[in-house]
Design a protein around this motif. Structure first.
Motif, mmCIF file in Angstrom:
data_model
loop_
_atom_site.group_PDB
_atom_site.id
_atom_site.type_symbol
_atom_site.label_atom_id
_atom_site.label_comp_id
_atom_site.label_asym_id
_atom_site.label_seq_id
_atom_site.Cartn_x
_atom_site.Cartn_y
_atom_site.Cartn_z
ATOM 1 N N TRP A 202 0.893 -1.164 0.051
ATOM 2 C CA TRP A 202 0.024 -0.031 -0.099
ATOM 3 C C TRP A 202 0.866 1.372 0.099
ATOM 4 O O TRP A 202 1.995 1.412 0.601
ATOM 5 N N VAL A 203 0.625 2.247 -0.783
ATOM 6 C CA VAL A 203 1.414 3.394 -1.105
ATOM 7 C C VAL A 203 0.257 4.572 -0.785
ATOM 8 O O VAL A 203 -0.809 4.364 -1.393
ATOM 9 N N VAL A 204 0.640 5.567 0.353
ATOM 10 C CA VAL A 204 -0.318 6.681 0.539
ATOM 11 C C VAL A 204 0.340 7.915 0.087
ATOM 12 O O VAL A 204 1.494 8.215 0.259
ATOM 13 N N THR A 205 -0.486 8.713 -0.409
ATOM 14 C CA THR A 205 -0.262 10.262 -0.513
ATOM 15 C C THR A 205 -1.469 11.053 0.118
ATOM 16 O O THR A 205 -2.523 10.539 0.051
ATOM 17 N N GLY A 206 -1.448 12.342 -0.038
ATOM 18 C CA GLY A 206 -2.780 13.023 0.518
ATOM 19 C C GLY A 206 -2.549 13.253 1.920
ATOM 20 O O GLY A 206 -2.073 12.555 2.836
ATOM 21 N N GLY A 207 -3.143 14.427 2.219
ATOM 22 C CA GLY A 207 -3.049 14.979 3.609
ATOM 23 C C GLY A 207 -3.508 13.984 4.853
ATOM 24 O O GLY A 207 -2.962 13.811 5.947
ATOM 25 N N ASP A 208 -4.726 13.293 4.346
ATOM 26 C CA ASP A 208 -5.680 12.467 5.742
ATOM 27 C C ASP A 208 -5.110 10.762 5.572
ATOM 28 O O ASP A 208 -5.389 10.066 6.371
ATOM 29 N N ALA A 209 -4.363 10.456 4.259
ATOM 30 C CA ALA A 209 -4.130 9.065 4.025
ATOM 31 C C ALA A 209 -3.341 8.372 5.243
ATOM 32 O O ALA A 209 -3.841 7.206 5.837
ATOM 33 N N GLN A 210 -2.336 9.056 5.738
ATOM 34 C CA GLN A 210 -1.431 8.090 6.450
ATOM 35 C C GLN A 210 -1.948 8.178 7.779
ATOM 36 O O GLN A 210 -1.766 6.980 8.347
ATOM 37 N N ALA A 211 -2.799 9.118 8.409
ATOM 38 C CA ALA A 211 -3.388 8.985 9.792
ATOM 39 C C ALA A 211 -4.499 7.858 9.696
ATOM 40 O O ALA A 211 -4.600 7.125 10.592
ATOM 41 N N LEU A 212 -5.391 7.988 8.499
ATOM 42 C CA LEU A 212 -6.366 6.751 8.343
ATOM 43 C C LEU A 212 -5.594 5.574 8.478
ATOM 44 O O LEU A 212 -6.262 4.673 9.175
ATOM 45 N N LEU A 213 -4.641 5.499 7.689
ATOM 46 C CA LEU A 213 -4.157 3.714 7.488
ATOM 47 C C LEU A 213 -3.601 3.352 8.806
ATOM 48 O O LEU A 213 -3.399 2.427 9.169
ATOM 49 N N HIS A 214 -2.834 4.463 9.531
ATOM 50 C CA HIS A 214 -2.259 4.228 10.776
ATOM 51 C C HIS A 214 -3.281 3.583 11.771
ATOM 52 O O HIS A 214 -2.854 2.853 12.453
ATOM 53 N N LEU A 215 -4.517 4.402 11.754
ATOM 54 C CA LEU A 215 -5.463 3.900 12.822
ATOM 55 C C LEU A 215 -5.752 2.479 12.419
ATOM 56 O O LEU A 215 -6.169 1.602 13.499
ATOM 57 N N LEU A 216 -5.759 2.125 11.332
ATOM 58 C CA LEU A 216 -6.127 0.601 10.897
ATOM 59 C C LEU A 216 -4.751 -0.266 11.168
ATOM 60 O O LEU A 216 -5.058 -1.567 10.849
#
Length: 248
Positions: A202-216
């Motif tokens: 999974w590759v993430v970009t964008g302001g909210d992506a990292q925080a959302l995936l960290h919670l999961l």
């Protein structure tokens, strides 16, 4: 064109414009919203990618061409194929150019099957197999957009900015109910997709992506400049191709 050329990538998103300056393959600086006049950078060519309306895109293009009258200009569009990546859409141009460039960049970054998550104004998820075939993807409202839509369509869901916004257990204020409800909706989408594609990188970009995936608890590769890297790769390929044709 020389591999050491100065290139300015202009990524015009729905809510902001991102400028990325390259010298060859090296990123010199990144800036948002307005071109940083203090930067002494003269691009040989501008790679322009926009998801804005034709009118807003043209307005930005006129402004930048006036600033850099001697620079070449290349507008990037979604294509059926670029840089070894194949577009899933029957009408390739209908895929947002930001998603397309992110898919191209992620494929070359990972060199294996990959899920690309871009969470900004909208939450965009795209899936690419190991051979570079884009399998398709999803678009959902981003967190801020969900909140704004809820507030704009209801008369009594209102709250003050100074209300408590974090807490434990079930939300016990309207502010928490809205904010955390939107989070749960976004997390539900990503969690369902992770169950289907857990064996993908999974590759993430964008302001909210990292925080959302960290919670999961989903392991990710973070690349904040994914669209610009894709634009650089696609633009360079186009230039090489046209130089070869011109020399025949």
């Amino acid at each position: 064109m020389s591999g050491a050329a100065n290139i300015l990538v202009v990524d015009a998103g729905n809510t902001s414009v991102k400028f990325t300056a390259f010298h060859g393959d090296d990123v010199l600086w990144v800036h948002r919203d307005t071109y940083p006049v203090e930067k002494k950078f003269e691009p040989h060519i501008l790679y322009f990618a926009s998801v804005r309306s034709k009118e807003h895109s043209l307005s930005l293009q006129v402004e930048l061409q006036a600033r850099f009258p001697l620079s070449q200009w290349l507008t990037l569009y979604s294509q059926a194929k670029a840089c070894g990546v194949f577009n899933a859409y029957r009408e390739p141009s209908r895929l947002g150019v930001d998603r397309w460039l992110g898919v191209v960049a992620a494929h070359h970054l990972i060199k294996d099957k990959v899920v690309v998550v871009d969470a900004g104004t909208a939450i965009k998820v795209d899936v690419v197999d190991y051979s570079g075939v884009h399998l398709g993807g999803y678009i959902a409202p981003g967190l801020a957009m969900m909140e704004e839509a809820l507030l704009s369509k209801t008369a009594k869901i209102r709250y003050n900015v100074n209300e408590i916004t974090v807490g434990q257990g079930l939300p016990n204020s309207t502010r928490r109910a809205v904010t955390e409800g939107c989070y749960e909706m976004a997390l539900g989408l990503l969690e369902r997709l992770y169950h289907r594609y857990a064996d993908y990188q999974w590759v993430v970009t964008g302001g909210d992506a990292q925080a959302l995936l960290h919670l999961l608890g989903i392991p990710v590769v973070c690349e904040s400049n994914l669209v610009a890297l894709g634009a650089k790769r696609v633009g360079d390929e186009w230039l090489r191709s046209n130089m070869i044709r011109g020399n025949k």
